[in-house]
Every structure is written in C-alpha cells, then in structure tokens.
Design an enzyme around this catalytic site. Structure first.
Site, PDB file in Angstrom:
ATOM      1  N   HIS A  56       1.249  22.267 -21.982  1.00 57.36           N
ATOM      2  CA  HIS A  56      -0.142  21.927 -21.638  1.00 57.36           C
ATOM      3  C   HIS A  56      -0.520  20.540 -22.169  1.00 57.36           C
ATOM      4  O   HIS A  56      -0.969  19.678 -21.415  1.00 57.36           O
ATOM      5  CB  HIS A  56      -1.072  23.000 -22.219  1.00 57.36           C
ATOM      6  CG  HIS A  56      -2.521  22.791 -21.899  1.00 57.36           C
ATOM      7  ND1 HIS A  56      -3.156  23.429 -20.864  1.00 57.36           N
ATOM      8  CD2 HIS A  56      -3.457  21.984 -22.461  1.00 57.36           C
ATOM      9  CE1 HIS A  56      -4.426  23.031 -20.803  1.00 57.36           C
ATOM     10  NE2 HIS A  56      -4.638  22.157 -21.776  1.00 57.36           N
ATOM     11  N   GLU A  57      -0.308  20.338 -23.444  1.00 59.94           N
ATOM     12  CA  GLU A  57      -0.682  19.048 -24.044  1.00 59.94           C
ATOM     13  C   GLU A  57       0.171  17.927 -23.460  1.00 59.94           C
ATOM     14  O   GLU A  57      -0.291  16.803 -23.277  1.00 59.94           O
ATOM     15  CB  GLU A  57      -0.546  19.092 -25.567  1.00 59.94           C
ATOM     16  CG  GLU A  57      -1.476  20.099 -26.268  1.00 59.94           C
ATOM     17  CD  GLU A  57      -2.939  20.003 -25.844  1.00 59.94           C
ATOM     18  OE1 GLU A  57      -3.415  18.886 -25.552  1.00 59.94           O
ATOM     19  OE2 GLU A  57      -3.611  21.052 -25.796  1.00 59.94           O
TER      20      GLU A  57
ATOM     21  N   HIS B 104      -1.422  16.632 -20.419  1.00 61.74           N
ATOM     22  CA  HIS B 104      -2.495  15.667 -20.745  1.00 61.74           C
ATOM     23  C   HIS B 104      -1.881  14.309 -21.115  1.00 61.74           C
ATOM     24  O   HIS B 104      -2.365  13.257 -20.718  1.00 61.74           O
ATOM     25  CB  HIS B 104      -3.304  16.161 -21.946  1.00 61.74           C
ATOM     26  CG  HIS B 104      -4.290  17.252 -21.621  1.00 61.74           C
ATOM     27  ND1 HIS B 104      -5.292  17.097 -20.691  1.00 61.74           N
ATOM     28  CD2 HIS B 104      -4.442  18.500 -22.125  1.00 61.74           C
ATOM     29  CE1 HIS B 104      -6.020  18.219 -20.638  1.00 61.74           C
ATOM     30  NE2 HIS B 104      -5.524  19.088 -21.496  1.00 61.74           N
TER      31      HIS B 104
ATOM     32  N   GLU C  23      -7.682  18.186 -17.061  1.00 61.48           N
ATOM     33  CA  GLU C  23      -7.214  19.574 -17.138  1.00 61.48           C
ATOM     34  C   GLU C  23      -6.333  19.930 -15.939  1.00 61.48           C
ATOM     35  O   GLU C  23      -5.456  20.785 -16.040  1.00 61.48           O
ATOM     36  CB  GLU C  23      -8.423  20.513 -17.263  1.00 61.48           C
ATOM     37  CG  GLU C  23      -8.114  21.904 -17.780  1.00 61.48           C
ATOM     38  CD  GLU C  23      -7.642  21.956 -19.240  1.00 61.48           C
ATOM     39  OE1 GLU C  23      -7.625  20.917 -19.933  1.00 61.48           O
ATOM     40  OE2 GLU C  23      -7.255  23.061 -19.666  1.00 61.48           O
TER      41      GLU C  23
HETATM   42 ZN    ZN Z   1      -6.429  21.009 -21.888  1.00 64.10          ZN
END
Ligand code: ZN
Length: 499
Positions: A264-265, A268, A294
């Site tokens: 997830h990170e 980003h 996101e």
């Molecule tokens: Zn996030």
C-alpha cells in the site's frame, strides 16, 4: 528576471520549508525519543507558520498578478499555466482564513486529540463530545470563510479533493451502497467458506521485513530515492521527488499487516517518485489529491497484490521465506485466505468488500453534522444504527464504534470519502491499463511490473498537481469517475471465491 521566475524562486523557498517540515514529521514518527516531543511541536509550528506567512504575503500576490499578465495566451496545459492556476488557488484559499481561526483550530484539535485518546480508552463518547462540538463549530466557520455554493461540506472536502462536491459523492456512494449491501449480505451467509487461519501463525519479523523489501523492489520502488522504516502507523512521506520514504509495522502473529501495508505505502511512494523532475521545488510536486493518491496505493495493494497472477509468481518465494508456516499450503488456499471477507466493527481492519460501507457511514454522519442535520449527542446512536443497517453488526461500545478513528479529533472532516474515491478509481484505471496493454490481464505477467508502472507514470504520476483530479481521471480513462467498474470487479472476484 521575469515575474514568473521571481515567483518560482519564492515558491521554491516555501517548498523547502515544507520539505523540512516533512523531515521533522518523519523523524517524529520513526526515531525521535519521547523527550523530543515538546521541542518538535514548536519546531513544526514555526516552520508551518513561516510557510503560511510566505504564501499569503503581498509579494506573492503581486508576483501572481504580474506572472499571469506575462502568461496570457499560453497553452492551458503548459507547466506555467498549471502552476499559476494551482498557486492562485492555494493563495486565495490561504488568504480567506483569518490567522486567529487557524490558531483556534490548532488549539482545539490538539486538545481534541488528547481528550479523544482518553475517551476512547474509557469508551465514553460523552467525554469527547464538548471538545468535538468545538471542532465541528470551527470547521463550519472554516467552511464559511472558504466559501461554497451548495453545502458547507463542499468547502471542507475541497481541501483534500479539489473540485469534488458532496452532491457528486452522494451519487457515487448511493451506487456503492446499492451494490455492496446485498453482496455483503450474501457473503455473510457463506462466511465459513474461507478460512484465514494460515495467516495467523507466528511469522518471523526479520523474514517479513526482507520479503516486503523484495516485493517493493519488484514493484519498482527506487531505494536510491527512498527507504523503509518502522512506525506505529504506516505512512509515506516525500521531502523531494528524489527522497520518498515509506514506513510499515510488523505483526508477528498476522502476516498481512506488514505485507499489504508495504504494498500500500509502496503504491503511494511510486506516485511521488514518478512526479516529473521538472516540478521539483514547486507546489506542483505532489499528488493531485488524496483520492488520486489512494487510487495508487489501492491499485498496488489490492488489484495487483491480492490477485492470483501476483501470487503465482510470489507465492513460491513467500514459501521459501517462511518454510515452516507455508510449506504445505496451496496457492489457492493462500489466495482465498488473503481475500477473506467479514463484516466487522473496525474500518482499518476491513476487507475490500466491506471497506467502503465504513466510509459511507462516516460520510453520511459527518456531512449531517456540518450541515446541522444531526446533533452531536445523537451521534453514537446514529453510528450504531448505521452499522447495523449497512454491515449487520452492532458495536458493543463507543471505542469500537464512534470513537475508533483519530480523524475527527484532528479536525479532519471531509477526508474519509477520499478513501473510497481512491478505491473506485483504482479499478477504473486498472481496467483502462488492461484494455491498452492486454498482456497485463494475463496472470503469467507476475514479477514484472514495468509496463504497468510506465502507464501510471505517463498518465498519472508525472503530472503531480498540474491537473484537477477530475481532469486527470478524464485524461487517463476517457471518462468521469464511475462506480460501476469497481462494483463489477468486486462482484466477479468475490462471487468466484464465495458464491
Ligand atoms: Zn493510503
């Protein structure tokens, strides 16, 4: 020097201040000893004030006027035109809010956070209510300062998702609700078809850490321009296009925490690392909005990271990292375990199918608070009734209900919906990529993400803040934001697993 060049120099200084603020924030959450907290708060406040004062200065106002006059007639998509549009927006917004209100909000939220921690500990909403009332009142004042046409909620939302309106969110969320509630109900009746016990064994912390690094590297995260550290709450931060850092946390008893947290990170971070070098030290050198951000994290975490194709390649490697835990586990059992669905009380633990219902609930309640349609005293009851209606579960106490998230105590109203916008957009983008690059749809593609990353770089990442989120979506996918592809994706994926 032209006015534009002078303006860019001023903006570069503000960008340096913000970069330094980010370094201090990163340090605070990773390595700072507890004793440093008070001094760090002062340092952050000072840098924040300097950046704010520089932005709202008369000089910036005059340079903006001058640079705009120089730029008349230039291409609407050029870096200069986009820069002027974004800076004018930031400048006007910052000028509209009186410093006294900014200070009052800072005080109310720092008190609010403190009270919230205690209230959550005691699971008692009434302890938090007076501080929260103050925060809601101040957010309403803020909305009036910023200005809006339809709802005060629009002004707050616009801070996180420029150009988005509440009315547009209502349209998207009602489509999501109509599709998701029946899907969750039918999965709930077959909940025991998937068992995730295999993920809940003891997994060595060091091996988890190593595997996360390897996966991030395969996705394309550049460790020459980034690093991973540990923190209580995982986050991504950027000091420069060439220094974008991620953090994660490791739970030895639950494999997905670090694994999907890292993916997830990393999503980003790939966004921030992909921003054009030309935008460095300018206000354009960050993500277009929280929702767009996101969409990137969710795309890598869920559409890539929770797919069969991904694990066809990575599962043998994962088995090598954890031979004791996984030697006799099949790829199929693992795939099902990481995609287990269960309506639960806590948003941050929610799966792909139920997650957006948690967000919908918060959107309905916070917009009602801001519009004065709901009294704070009635909030816990409204929360519980909504949980029952949407997810079929009832929180046994406030700690696992209305008090679970830090956001409201921090004054973040209008923030939650960006999580769902990101989920919805992630699928819309991914469908577009697969249409343009058909071989990406084939599961054998595991292990090589260059084509996908290149597409995202070209259509999303490189532009930074040049375009409004709606423009970016239109340019990348050829249409406005749509819930239908997302619902279709969930139905297909989870029907095969559960129904
Ligand atoms: Zn996030």
């Amino acid at each position: 020097m032209t006015k534009l060049e002078q303006l860019k120099e001023r903006l570069a200084v503000i960008s340096d201040l913000n970069g330094a603020t980010a370094v201090l924030g990163w340090d605070q959450q990773t390595y700072m000893p507890p004793g440093g907290a008070a001094a760090r708060a002062e340092q952050l406040a000072t840098l924040g004030r300097l950046a704010h004062e520089s932005l709202i200065s008369d000089e910036i106002g005059a340079l903006l006027e001058g640079a705009s006059a120089e730029a008349t007639g230039s291409d609407g998509d050029s870096e200069e035109t986009c820069l002027l549009r974004v800076v004018r927006r930031d400048y006007e917004k910052a000028c509209k809010v009186p410093p006294a209100l900014v200070a009052e909000i800072a005080r109310a939220t720092s008190l609010g956070m403190e009270v919230w921690v205690q209230a959550r500990k005691e699971s008692n909403f009434s302890l938090f209510q007076p501080a929260f009332q103050k925060i809601v009142d101040l957010q309403r004042q803020l909305a009036h300062c910023l200005g809006f046409e339809e709802s005060p909620y629009d002004a707050l939302l616009d801070q996180y998702e420029p150009g988005m309106r509440k009315s547009e969110l209502v349209r998207i969320f009602s489509e999501l609700e109509a599709g998701l509630v029946p899907l969750v109900q039918s999965i709930s009746e077959r909940i025991d078809r998937v068992d995730d016990g295999l993920l809940r064994q003891t997994y060595s912390e060091a091996a988890q850490w190593e595997f996360g690094l390897e996966a991030a590297r395969c996705l394309g995260y550049d460790f020459q321009r980034g690093r991973q550290d540990k923190s209580v709450h995982p986050f991504t931060t950027s000091f420069s296009v060439n220094d974008v850092r991620i953090t994660t946390r490791v739970d030895q008893q639950f494999l997905p925490t670090a694994l999907f947290g890292t993916l997830h990170e990393c999503g980003h971070a790939l966004y921030e690392q992909g921003i054009s070098q030309e935008l460095e030290r300018s206000p354009l050198a960050s993500g277009a909005s929280l929702g767009i951000h996101e969409s990137q994290s969710r795309l890598w975490e869920n559409l890539v990271g929770r797919s069969r194709g991904f694990w066809k390649f990575f599962f043998p490697r994962l088995q090598q990292s954890f031979p004791k835990n996984l030697h006799d586990v099949s790829l199929e059992s693992f795939y099902r375990a990481i995609n287990r669905v269960e309506p639960s009380l806590i948003r941050v633990e929610a799966d792909e199918v139920t997650y957006n219902l948690h967000v919908l609930l918060r959107f309905n309640l916070e917009s009602a608070l801001v519009e004065g349609r709901l009294a704070l005293a009635d909030l816990p009851e409204a929360w519980n009734a909504s949980m029952k209606a949407l997810l079929g579960v009832t929180p046994p106490d406030d700690a696992r209900g209305v008090l679970q998230d830090v956001h409201w105590s921090n004054g973040l109203i209008g923030y939650f919906p960006t999580y769902s916008l990101g989920n919805v957009l992630s699928v819309q983008l991914f469908e577009r990529v697969k249409a343009e690059i058909p071989r990406l749809a084939a599961p054998s593609e595991g292990g090589n993400f260059t084509a996908l990353l290149d597409w995202l770089r070209q259509h999303i990442h490189q532009h930074g803040r040049k375009f409004l989120p709606s423009q970016l979506v239109e340019r990348a996918t050829g249409s406005a934001l749509q819930a239908a592809p997302y619902l279709r994706y969930l139905r297909e994926k989870y029907s095969e697993i559960y129904l």
